[in-house]
Design an enzyme around this catalytic site. Sequence first.
Site, mmCIF file in Angstrom:
data_model
loop_
_atom_site.group_PDB
_atom_site.id
_atom_site.type_symbol
_atom_site.label_atom_id
_atom_site.label_comp_id
_atom_site.label_asym_id
_atom_site.label_seq_id
_atom_site.Cartn_x
_atom_site.Cartn_y
_atom_site.Cartn_z
ATOM 1 N N CYS A 67 25.138 17.009 60.312
ATOM 2 C CA CYS A 67 25.688 16.393 60.939
ATOM 3 C C CYS A 67 24.727 16.001 61.602
ATOM 4 O O CYS A 67 23.122 16.196 61.124
ATOM 5 C CB CYS A 67 25.386 17.421 62.532
ATOM 6 S SG CYS A 67 27.537 18.674 61.752
ATOM 7 N N GLY B 97 27.956 12.462 58.910
ATOM 8 C CA GLY B 97 29.193 13.354 59.812
ATOM 9 C C GLY B 97 30.011 11.940 60.687
ATOM 10 O O GLY B 97 30.318 11.415 60.730
ATOM 11 N N ASN C 110 22.809 20.406 64.416
ATOM 12 C CA ASN C 110 22.316 19.854 62.718
ATOM 13 C C ASN C 110 22.223 21.423 62.486
ATOM 14 O O ASN C 110 20.587 21.761 62.842
ATOM 15 C CB ASN C 110 21.780 19.132 62.757
ATOM 16 C CG ASN C 110 22.096 18.803 61.265
ATOM 17 O OD1 ASN C 110 20.957 18.114 60.687
ATOM 18 N ND2 ASN C 110 22.662 18.710 60.435
ATOM 19 N N GLY C 111 22.943 22.018 61.556
ATOM 20 C CA GLY C 111 23.396 23.086 60.981
ATOM 21 C C GLY C 111 23.564 24.227 61.746
ATOM 22 O O GLY C 111 24.611 23.760 61.093
ATOM 23 N N TYR D 196 19.621 13.246 48.614
ATOM 24 C CA TYR D 196 21.071 13.109 48.968
ATOM 25 C C TYR D 196 21.357 12.805 49.861
ATOM 26 O O TYR D 196 22.173 11.456 49.998
ATOM 27 C CB TYR D 196 21.868 14.328 48.309
ATOM 28 C CG TYR D 196 23.439 13.783 47.923
ATOM 29 C CD1 TYR D 196 24.248 12.796 47.448
ATOM 30 C CD2 TYR D 196 24.490 15.125 49.510
ATOM 31 C CE1 TYR D 196 25.678 12.313 47.157
ATOM 32 C CE2 TYR D 196 25.547 13.888 48.849
ATOM 33 C CZ TYR D 196 25.921 13.052 48.369
ATOM 34 O OH TYR D 196 27.563 13.065 49.159
#
Length: 480
Positions: free
Chosen positions: A5, A32, A106-107, A249
């Site tokens: 995210c 996201g 985020n996580g 990536y």
Amino acid sequence: MHEKCGVVGIALEDRDAARPLYYSLYALQHRGQESAGIVTHDGFQQHSHVEMGLVGDAFAPGDLESLNGSNGIGHVRYPTAGSVNTCCAQPFSVSFKSGSLGLSHNGNLVNADEIGDELADLGHAFTSDGDTEVIAHDLARNLLEEDLVRAVKRTMERIHGSYSLTIMHDETVMGVRDPQGNRPLVIGELEDGYVITSESAAIDTLDGELIRDVRPGELVVLHDDGTGYDTYQLIEQENTAHCFFEHVYFARPDSTIDGNLVYEVRRELGRKLWEESGVESDVVLPVPDSGRAFASGYAEAAQDDGSDIEFAEGLMKNRYVGRTFIMPTQDERERAVRLKLNPIRSTIEGKKVTIIDDSIVRGTTSNQLVQLLKDAGAEEVNVRIGAPPIIAPCYMGIDMASRDELIAGDQPVEEICEEIGADSLSYLSIDAIAATLDSSRADLCLGCVTGEYPYDIEGEETDRDVHRPEISGQPSPADD
Ligand code: SF4
């Protein structure tokens, strides 16, 4: 693989934060695509708009005008925990006795169920099954007893896993990075305020200046009037566990993460790929888009060594086709590769080709690519990968694949080479990644390529006989 995210928090001196938040979310869209949202505070109350879909679809004309206030947070989400519906879309908002809270995460927490059960026993009612709500409730509870900084510290001591958070308590915007720094988070300065966000590319979009990374275990509190910020090192840990895949990536190549410009990291990884397993061929082709920087570094290093290898674009990407791994069935995924990439015959026909990609997950794309290139007349197809084999799932918030879906989960490189139909296949070593990031292995999360995680994972054997990839630096020819 899906990115995780993207989070952002902004405090401005004298104008509404909604529009800069909206632009930041556009800059973070690659992290996201399922939902997008903004929560602002005007000094009296919260305003929230959270919708499913891409940023451009989630906000209609007029939505931003109703998000009043010079302070706010935003979020783009790919679901890594919790169900795929609006109740899990973020920022998550909650009102409680001592005010309001907004949270963007985020996580992935590895002990969310345990904390959620304890809070439910204490009477907390949950509206979603996501781990962000667990953090919000725990923090709200601590805020009843502690000041802001101590309340955040107590929550950080309780939650385990990966998290970069932007939080808004009433109108105070904060950013927190987990003690191992698994997820990126940076601070930037704007002309009239400050921003905390997942990637520096979002700061660039706002014409701001990157100040630095938020340190692992650090809390950054922006001043409500947008004139500065305070920092608190709440938890210190000996080792970090930065996700190396951010560089390989996930992150945008124009972002700087933990002091490294992602584009330059990918080029250097490409150079190391040539040094470890370069193969003479006529042409080196990137798999678009993220293979491009690797391939340019690979070709440059080859040419420095006197090779005649030529860098060329041989695969054209259809920008309007969705991401490969959103397709739920194998058949649909295979078709999606054909829809997504088309070969340029003139750079391929009759040539020995090397293609460079960032990773192999299930192997579907690689297999299809090799076949595409052979159908386009390639005499030989060598595959080089800018990361080590992915042998295990990610529990830190990346939607990768289950262990039995991973092509490298239970077979050595030679067998993978044969399965994808390549003439040779080689991956980059872990040491090359660590050297490029100027980091020791102990300071990187390598869970998906070693099976050893920085956190205790329930249900994961820590001492199991995992298949260890052999990375000798030599390519593995397929058995013909
Ligand atoms: S397991 Fe892999 S993808 Fe997940 S955080 Fe660690 S390095 Fe990143």
